[in-house]
Design a protein around this motif. Structure first.
Motif, PDB file in Angstrom:
ATOM      1  N   ALA A 280     -29.224  18.065 -24.072  1.00 39.96           N
ATOM      2  CA  ALA A 280     -29.951  18.546 -22.903  1.00 39.96           C
ATOM      3  C   ALA A 280     -29.132  19.559 -22.100  1.00 39.96           C
ATOM      4  CB  ALA A 280     -30.341  17.366 -22.008  1.00 39.96           C
ATOM      5  N   MET A 281     -27.815  19.379 -22.060  1.00 36.40           N
ATOM      6  CA  MET A 281     -26.951  20.300 -21.315  1.00 36.40           C
ATOM      7  C   MET A 281     -26.682  21.592 -22.080  1.00 36.40           C
ATOM      8  SD  MET A 281     -26.176  19.300 -18.313  1.00 36.40           S
ATOM      9  CE  MET A 281     -24.757  20.323 -17.954  1.00 36.40           C
ATOM     10  N   ARG A 282     -26.809  21.555 -23.385  1.00 33.95           N
ATOM     11  CA  ARG A 282     -26.607  22.732 -24.233  1.00 33.95           C
ATOM     12  C   ARG A 282     -25.242  23.372 -23.940  1.00 33.95           C
ATOM     13  NH1 ARG A 282     -32.471  25.433 -23.190  1.00 33.95           N
ATOM     14  NH2 ARG A 282     -31.973  24.694 -21.108  1.00 33.95           N
ATOM     15  N   ARG A 283     -25.219  24.671 -23.711  1.00 33.93           N
ATOM     16  CA  ARG A 283     -23.945  25.372 -23.519  1.00 33.93           C
ATOM     17  C   ARG A 283     -23.238  24.931 -22.238  1.00 33.93           C
ATOM     18  NH1 ARG A 283     -24.311  31.647 -24.056  1.00 33.93           N
ATOM     19  NH2 ARG A 283     -25.553  31.414 -22.172  1.00 33.93           N
ATOM     20  N   GLY A 284     -23.994  24.341 -21.324  1.00 35.89           N
ATOM     21  CA  GLY A 284     -23.407  24.008 -20.033  1.00 35.89           C
ATOM     22  C   GLY A 284     -22.436  22.856 -20.045  1.00 35.89           C
ATOM     23  N   TRP A 285     -22.463  22.021 -21.104  1.00 35.88           N
ATOM     24  CA  TRP A 285     -21.623  20.817 -21.119  1.00 35.88           C
ATOM     25  C   TRP A 285     -20.148  21.163 -20.967  1.00 35.88           C
ATOM     26  CZ3 TRP A 285     -22.871  15.493 -21.880  1.00 35.88           C
ATOM     27  CH2 TRP A 285     -21.765  14.664 -22.062  1.00 35.88           C
ATOM     28  N   ASP A 286     -19.629  22.032 -21.813  1.00 36.93           N
ATOM     29  CA  ASP A 286     -18.196  22.336 -21.791  1.00 36.93           C
ATOM     30  C   ASP A 286     -17.795  23.058 -20.508  1.00 36.93           C
ATOM     31  OD1 ASP A 286     -17.816  21.152 -24.255  1.00 36.93           O
ATOM     32  OD2 ASP A 286     -18.074  23.016 -25.373  1.00 36.93           O
ATOM     33  N   VAL A 287     -18.686  23.905 -19.985  1.00 36.41           N
ATOM     34  CA  VAL A 287     -18.375  24.620 -18.746  1.00 36.41           C
ATOM     35  C   VAL A 287     -18.301  23.641 -17.577  1.00 36.41           C
ATOM     36  CG1 VAL A 287     -19.161  26.383 -17.132  1.00 36.41           C
ATOM     37  CG2 VAL A 287     -19.402  26.754 -19.588  1.00 36.41           C
ATOM     38  N   MET A 288     -19.292  22.767 -17.461  1.00 37.90           N
ATOM     39  CA  MET A 288     -19.330  21.829 -16.347  1.00 37.90           C
ATOM     40  C   MET A 288     -18.212  20.799 -16.434  1.00 37.90           C
ATOM     41  SD  MET A 288     -22.562  19.634 -14.866  1.00 37.90           S
ATOM     42  CE  MET A 288     -23.523  21.114 -14.562  1.00 37.90           C
ATOM     43  N   ALA A 289     -17.810  20.450 -17.654  1.00 39.68           N
ATOM     44  CA  ALA A 289     -16.762  19.444 -17.831  1.00 39.68           C
ATOM     45  C   ALA A 289     -15.472  19.826 -17.113  1.00 39.68           C
ATOM     46  CB  ALA A 289     -16.490  19.231 -19.319  1.00 39.68           C
ATOM     47  N   GLU A 290     -15.207  21.119 -16.983  1.00 42.54           N
ATOM     48  CA  GLU A 290     -13.995  21.575 -16.308  1.00 42.54           C
ATOM     49  C   GLU A 290     -14.006  21.257 -14.818  1.00 42.54           C
ATOM     50  OE1 GLU A 290     -13.322  25.685 -17.029  1.00 42.54           O
ATOM     51  OE2 GLU A 290     -13.480  25.508 -19.224  1.00 42.54           O
ATOM     52  N   HIS A 291     -15.174  20.970 -14.267  1.00 42.62           N
ATOM     53  CA  HIS A 291     -15.299  20.748 -12.826  1.00 42.62           C
ATOM     54  C   HIS A 291     -15.503  19.268 -12.486  1.00 42.62           C
ATOM     55  CE1 HIS A 291     -15.651  25.087 -12.047  1.00 42.62           C
ATOM     56  NE2 HIS A 291     -16.318  25.121 -13.194  1.00 42.62           N
ATOM     57  N   ILE A 292     -15.390  18.411 -13.475  1.00 41.63           N
ATOM     58  CA  ILE A 292     -15.621  16.982 -13.255  1.00 41.63           C
ATOM     59  C   ILE A 292     -14.302  16.228 -13.336  1.00 41.63           C
ATOM     60  CG2 ILE A 292     -16.703  14.909 -14.234  1.00 41.63           C
ATOM     61  CD1 ILE A 292     -19.045  16.669 -15.096  1.00 41.63           C
ATOM     62  N   ARG A 293     -14.054  15.396 -12.339  1.00 42.27           N
ATOM     63  CA  ARG A 293     -12.857  14.547 -12.309  1.00 42.27           C
ATOM     64  C   ARG A 293     -13.323  13.090 -12.287  1.00 42.27           C
ATOM     65  NH1 ARG A 293      -9.684  16.691  -7.248  1.00 42.27           N
ATOM     66  NH2 ARG A 293     -11.816  16.986  -6.492  1.00 42.27           N
ATOM     67  N   PRO A 294     -13.510  12.513 -13.448  1.00 43.69           N
ATOM     68  CA  PRO A 294     -14.136  11.191 -13.515  1.00 43.69           C
ATOM     69  C   PRO A 294     -13.148  10.048 -13.293  1.00 43.69           C
ATOM     70  CG  PRO A 294     -13.703  11.981 -15.719  1.00 43.69           C
ATOM     71  CD  PRO A 294     -13.254  13.069 -14.781  1.00 43.69           C
ATOM     72  N   GLY A 295     -13.693   8.898 -13.000  1.00 43.67           N
ATOM     73  CA  GLY A 295     -12.910   7.679 -12.984  1.00 43.67           C
ATOM     74  C   GLY A 295     -12.758   7.048 -11.613  1.00 43.67           C
ATOM     75  N   GLU A 296     -12.731   5.722 -11.608  1.00 43.59           N
ATOM     76  CA  GLU A 296     -12.587   4.947 -10.383  1.00 43.59           C
ATOM     77  C   GLU A 296     -11.254   5.231  -9.690  1.00 43.59           C
ATOM     78  OE1 GLU A 296     -12.517   0.164  -9.208  1.00 43.59           O
ATOM     79  OE2 GLU A 296     -13.096   0.832 -11.219  1.00 43.59           O
ATOM     80  N   ASP A 297     -10.160   5.261 -10.438  1.00 44.56           N
ATOM     81  CA  ASP A 297      -8.847   5.521  -9.843  1.00 44.56           C
ATOM     82  C   ASP A 297      -8.787   6.925  -9.257  1.00 44.56           C
ATOM     83  OD1 ASP A 297      -8.012   3.009 -10.550  1.00 44.56           O
ATOM     84  OD2 ASP A 297      -6.995   3.650 -12.392  1.00 44.56           O
ATOM     85  N   GLU A 298      -9.387   7.883  -9.944  1.00 44.67           N
ATOM     86  CA  GLU A 298      -9.414   9.253  -9.448  1.00 44.67           C
ATOM     87  C   GLU A 298     -10.163   9.332  -8.121  1.00 44.67           C
ATOM     88  OE1 GLU A 298      -9.222  13.298  -8.863  1.00 44.67           O
ATOM     89  OE2 GLU A 298      -8.098  12.148 -10.376  1.00 44.67           O
ATOM     90  N   ALA A 299     -11.259   8.597  -7.992  1.00 47.50           N
ATOM     91  CA  ALA A 299     -12.037   8.610  -6.750  1.00 47.50           C
ATOM     92  C   ALA A 299     -11.225   8.027  -5.596  1.00 47.50           C
ATOM     93  CB  ALA A 299     -13.332   7.825  -6.938  1.00 47.50           C
ATOM     94  N   LEU A 300     -10.533   6.937  -5.842  1.00 46.85           N
ATOM     95  CA  LEU A 300      -9.713   6.330  -4.792  1.00 46.85           C
ATOM     96  C   LEU A 300      -8.568   7.252  -4.392  1.00 46.85           C
ATOM     97  CD1 LEU A 300      -9.647   2.676  -6.164  1.00 46.85           C
ATOM     98  CD2 LEU A 300     -10.782   3.450  -4.064  1.00 46.85           C
ATOM     99  N   ASP A 301      -7.950   7.912  -5.365  1.00 45.16           N
ATOM    100  CA  ASP A 301      -6.877   8.867  -5.059  1.00 45.16           C
ATOM    101  C   ASP A 301      -7.410  10.034  -4.229  1.00 45.16           C
ATOM    102  OD1 ASP A 301      -5.098   7.300  -6.450  1.00 45.16           O
ATOM    103  OD2 ASP A 301      -5.108   8.553  -8.265  1.00 45.16           O
TER     104      ASP A 301
END
Length: 458
Positions: A181-202
């Protein structure tokens, strides 16, 4: 006993009421269900969830547990895995306005188990903050004043977990329907995502230490890095709870630290949206104010399509729409500008914008999305009056005076513009050097909108 805990948009171990209850009852099988329909409707949100799963899996492994992922219709998956594991109980979270509990109880019972639903770790139980006459609030400011007096429940610590004798098979952590569904956008958007519970708390700790003091001023400047907490997507997919944020910030509020009250009031806006949708479950499809049913908004149209693609010829609007498509986010000030332009200058139905944001946002939340779109359109609770029409050029001069935000997304040589060209579908035929021009001047479209509004009042 063997129990299943379905991590239903609660991709964390901390402050997870369903997980705590499951751990008290027996050996826990942590489960995530990836529904193909969700990937089709909300691909950016689906990608955001998918990228969090390896972090959740690692957290569970550190506690000698593991994550089981199944793809398919939730009711069918729950019935099958309950029967397969011989689970006695399935614990999960209810109360999400965008997920239906219909059919889940019967499906779990067909699998031989009992379904236990738990409320999410929101700041307040739904319907608990009311006026003196017991009515729900329809305006944010008195709601916020009342909510401030509430004792917000303490967040729950992550529980110890015991494992079952036998683990069921897992489909793996990837979500192929979301990738398609994301097509070409997946790899581009992935650079802007910081996932994870520990990352959110930090990120929360860093914001409180360095950026919260200037939050009131900086939150309106789209060009400023770290002007906001950047926690909206972590909240949306459940990597951090509103209660955890609230109680981390509460000492700062009591100490009178600059920015604390403004930031915490934004958490209250999230609660207010959920309260409104609790009162009006069709807020994402029906005008909150009935009198707006006859307003001559247009549905899908060529101008709205140009808006989605960042091709309106209005610099601040186009910059915002490009930011949305590349990062899955849009600065809140720019959301108001782009929303006002669509619903007022272009006289396009707010539901067109709502559906596009549902498609493109990684921090998509049904209640907040519906509340915000009806607010900017003038049809919602505590909404901006329809005659309050944001002028994108004036807003740009005020909040992007040096043009840094617009240049990053619109300059053909900038990283932002190039990322947009990489992410956009090939069918859009993006030409970064092509100039786009508005179909009508801002002044003319404003007059047209005000005339339509006067006709509605008449």
């Amino acid at each position: 006993m063997t129990v299943i805990c379905w991590f239903r948009r609660m991709l964390r171990l901390d402050d997870h009421p369903a997980l705590v209850a499951a751990a008290r009852e027996g050996a826990v099988i942590p489960l995530v269900i990836l529904a193909p329909q969700e990937a089709r409707l909300r691909p950016a949100s689906a990608q955001r969830q998918a990228m969090s799963l390896p972090r959740l899996e690692a957290s569970l492994r550190s506690r000698h547990s593991r994550l089981i992922v199944r793809r398919g219709d939730p009711a069918e998956v729950l019935e099958a895995i309950a029967r397969e594991t011989g689970a006695d109980t399935v614990h999960t979270t209810t109360g999400f306005p965008f997920y239906s509990d219909h059919g889940l109880k019967a499906a779990v019972e067909r699998g031989g188990a009992t379904l236990c639903l738990h409320h999410p770790a929101d700041l307040i139980p739904r319907g608990s903050v009311t006026t003196k006459t017991g009515d729900p609030y329809k305006v944010f400011t008195p709601f916020w004043k009342s909510m401030r007096q509430c004792d917000i429940a303490q967040p729950l610590d992550a529980p110890s977990l015991s494992s079952p004798d036998r683990w069921p098979d897992s489909d793996g952590l990837d979500w192929p329907e979301a990738r398609r569904a994301m097509r070409r956008g997946w790899d581009v958007m992935a650079e802007h995502i910081r996932p994870g519970e520990d990352e959110a708390l930090d990120r929360l700790d860093a914001f409180m230490s360095d950026d919260m003091a200037d939050y009131k001023a900086n939150r309106d400047l789209p060009w400023r890095e770290h002007g906001t907490s950047e926690l909206s997507d972590s909240l949306a997919v459940g990597e951090i709870s509103a209660r955890r944020i609230w109680h981390r910030c509460l000492p700062a509020l009591h100490d009178g630290r600059k920015g604390a009250e403004t930031f915490m009031s934004e958490l209250a806006w999230r609660e207010f949206g959920r309260e409104l949708m609790h009162q009006s479950p069709k807020m994402d499809s029906d005008n909150w104010r009935d009198e707006w049913a006859d307003f001559p908004w247009k549905r899908d149209n060529a101008e709205a399509e140009a808006w989605k693609r960042g091709q309106t010829g209005i610099a601040m609007v186009d910059a915002g729409m490009r930011e949305l498509y590349v990062t899955g986010r849009m600065h809140n000030r720019v959301r108001m500008i782009t929303g006002s332009y669509l619903t007022k200058n272009l006289l396009t139905d707010w539901r067109v914008g709502l559906e596009w944001f549902e498609h493109a946002l990684i921090d998509w939340d049904a209640a907040s999305n519906a509340m915000n779109w009806q607010w900017v359109a003038g049809s919602g609770a505590d909404s901006a009056p329809f005659f309050r029409i944001f002028n994108p050029d004036t807003q740009a001069e005020k909040f992007d005076a040096k043009g840094r935000y617009r240049d990053f997304w619109l300059n053909p040589e900038s990283k932002g513009a190039k990322s947009f060209a990489e992410a956009a579908p090939e069918s859009w035929k993006i030409d970064l050097k092509k100039k786009h021009y508005p179909a009508m001047s801002l002044g003319e479209s404003r007059k047209r909108a005000l005339s339509a509004y006067q006709d509605l009042k008449g």
